[in-house]
Each structure stands twice: as C-alpha cells, then as structure tokens.
Design a protein around this motif. Sequence first.
Motif, PDB file in Angstrom:
ATOM      1  N   GLY A 148       0.836  -1.206   0.000  1.00 35.85           N
ATOM      2  CA  GLY A 148       0.000   0.000   0.000  1.00 35.85           C
ATOM      3  C   GLY A 148       0.862   1.243   0.000  1.00 35.85           C
ATOM      4  O   GLY A 148       1.945   1.266  -0.566  1.00 35.85           O
ATOM      5  N   ARG A 149       0.427   2.262   0.696  1.00 34.88           N
ATOM      6  CA  ARG A 149       1.124   3.541   0.706  1.00 34.88           C
ATOM      7  C   ARG A 149       2.051   3.648   1.913  1.00 34.88           C
ATOM      8  O   ARG A 149       1.921   2.896   2.887  1.00 34.88           O
ATOM      9  CB  ARG A 149       0.124   4.698   0.716  1.00 34.88           C
ATOM     10  CG  ARG A 149      -0.885   4.641   1.841  1.00 34.88           C
ATOM     11  CD  ARG A 149      -1.924   5.712   1.690  1.00 34.88           C
ATOM     12  NE  ARG A 149      -1.400   7.028   2.061  1.00 34.88           N
ATOM     13  CZ  ARG A 149      -2.014   8.176   1.790  1.00 34.88           C
ATOM     14  NH1 ARG A 149      -3.157   8.157   1.117  1.00 34.88           N
ATOM     15  NH2 ARG A 149      -1.497   9.321   2.173  1.00 34.88           N
ATOM     16  N   LEU A 150       2.972   4.604   1.835  1.00 36.24           N
ATOM     17  CA  LEU A 150       3.861   4.924   2.952  1.00 36.24           C
ATOM     18  C   LEU A 150       3.639   6.385   3.312  1.00 36.24           C
ATOM     19  O   LEU A 150       3.835   7.270   2.480  1.00 36.24           O
ATOM     20  CB  LEU A 150       5.318   4.686   2.566  1.00 36.24           C
ATOM     21  CG  LEU A 150       6.356   5.088   3.631  1.00 36.24           C
ATOM     22  CD1 LEU A 150       6.200   4.238   4.888  1.00 36.24           C
ATOM     23  CD2 LEU A 150       7.766   4.974   3.074  1.00 36.24           C
ATOM     24  N   ASP A 151       3.233   6.620   4.546  1.00 34.28           N
ATOM     25  CA  ASP A 151       2.910   7.977   4.993  1.00 34.28           C
ATOM     26  C   ASP A 151       4.034   8.625   5.789  1.00 34.28           C
ATOM     27  O   ASP A 151       4.230   9.843   5.709  1.00 34.28           O
ATOM     28  CB  ASP A 151       1.642   7.941   5.860  1.00 34.28           C
ATOM     29  CG  ASP A 151       0.468   7.334   5.128  1.00 34.28           C
ATOM     30  OD1 ASP A 151      -0.091   8.022   4.261  1.00 34.28           O
ATOM     31  OD2 ASP A 151       0.127   6.169   5.424  1.00 34.28           O
ATOM     32  N   ILE A 152       4.753   7.817   6.561  1.00 35.39           N
ATOM     33  CA  ILE A 152       5.758   8.353   7.480  1.00 35.39           C
ATOM     34  C   ILE A 152       7.015   7.494   7.398  1.00 35.39           C
ATOM     35  O   ILE A 152       6.943   6.256   7.452  1.00 35.39           O
ATOM     36  CB  ILE A 152       5.244   8.345   8.935  1.00 35.39           C
ATOM     37  CG1 ILE A 152       3.954   9.165   9.069  1.00 35.39           C
ATOM     38  CG2 ILE A 152       6.312   8.851   9.896  1.00 35.39           C
ATOM     39  CD1 ILE A 152       3.136   8.810  10.307  1.00 35.39           C
TER      40      ILE A 152
END
Length: 243
Positions: A82-86
């Motif tokens: 999925g995505r990486l936010d931090i």
Amino acid sequence: MTQSLQGKTAWITGAGTGIGEASALALAAAGASVVLSGRRREPLDSVAGRVQANGGEALVMPGDMSDARAVAEIAGAIGQRGRLDILFSNAGTNIPRRRWDELTPESIASLVNANLNAALYVASACLPLMRKDGGLMIHTGSWAAHFISAGPGGVYTAAKSAVVAMSHTINLEENVNNIRSCVLSPGDVHTPLMNQRPMAISAEMRAKMLTPADVADIVLYLAGLPDRVCINEVIVGPTRAGG
C-alpha cells in the motif's frame, strides 16, 4: 491540533532499540501501522510483539540500511502492501576508536555507511512511494552536526552534518509533491549507543540525558502535524547536560 495516525503506515529504521524502539511504540499507540527494520531480527520481533500485544499492527522487515539492495527490497515490499505515509530514518552508530589518530579506512567506511549512506539509500527508496500522496520523512541527525566538539569524532560529525543537508535538499525539491522532510538532531540520549563512548559514562551523567521516550514524543508530534506544516529541523538537548 495533531492529526490522527489511524490508517497510516510508518517505516522505522533502527527500530530494535533506543530511539527507534520508543518511536515505533509511540507511533503504533497513536494508530499507525508500523514497519520495523534493523540489522537484527530478534529485537525487532520483541518490539513487534509489544505493539501487537497493545492491539497495534507491526511488520518486521530486517535488513542492513547501508545495503542499497536490501533497502530497495524493503521499500518495494512496503509499496506492494500500500502507501507509505511516514518514514523515521533512524539507523546509525558510532565506535569507541573515533579520534583521527585511531581511525582506519575500514572504520571510516563503516561510519559513513551506517550514518550517511543508510540515510541516503532509505530516503531515495521512499521518495517514489510518497510522490503520489505525499508523506513525512524524519531523519535522525545529531547535536554534533550543529555544535562541533571533539567528543563524537570527526567522521560521525561529518556524516550527521551531511544528513542535515540531505533533509533540507529534499524539501527544496519535493515540497511540491507534498513531501515534508525534517531532520531531528538530539543531544545526548540514554541509549545503547552511549556504550560506544571511548570513556565510561557515569550513572549520574546518564540520568541527565534525554530518554528515548523524550525523542519519541517529538517524532509523534511531527507525525501528527497537518500536511500544510513543514518543520525543517528540530534541535533538542538535555537541560542539564553541562552540570
């Protein structure tokens, strides 16, 4: 007011002990799903177990951050999930024999690899994951990068100074993609890295240092800020470091 971290993914390197461990626990307690990386699986598994025992989600992906191929593999696996936010890029080390008259080409290379190349590889691997949806990068710098002294050693000081410059250049190029980069430069923190000092540190001096939880609180604050806020740099030290 800080934002909720529910539904966000955070990758923490150097996550098995010290600042990385405390920050992973804090981010997970705030709702983030955490990916834990470091060279040794055992301490990472221990941190993951504590996260999961508290109802959080943790994934262990061990690897040497100074190995560009290993970094790329972990970043690729995060992207597939999925995505990486931090990103909290926290891998680093020092050695006892750090004076110029004690250094060798091998020890210089090990310090540069652990403290600078690792940060560069991780940042470079994460940028493609963040360019679509934005994200926050936090890099562990050092007090030594701002206040030059003999104690930390020349190579460590040079490497951490370069990490500071790296973070600022990320903002220059990537703010347009809603990517924010902050270099967090703490003074003395009571972590296992203190055992690498050339001279033993007394219990009295250790008691005056920052704790990993102190730094983790700052990481958590940065992670919860609105996307419109970019804090370029944080320098923090213990109040009673000098006496």
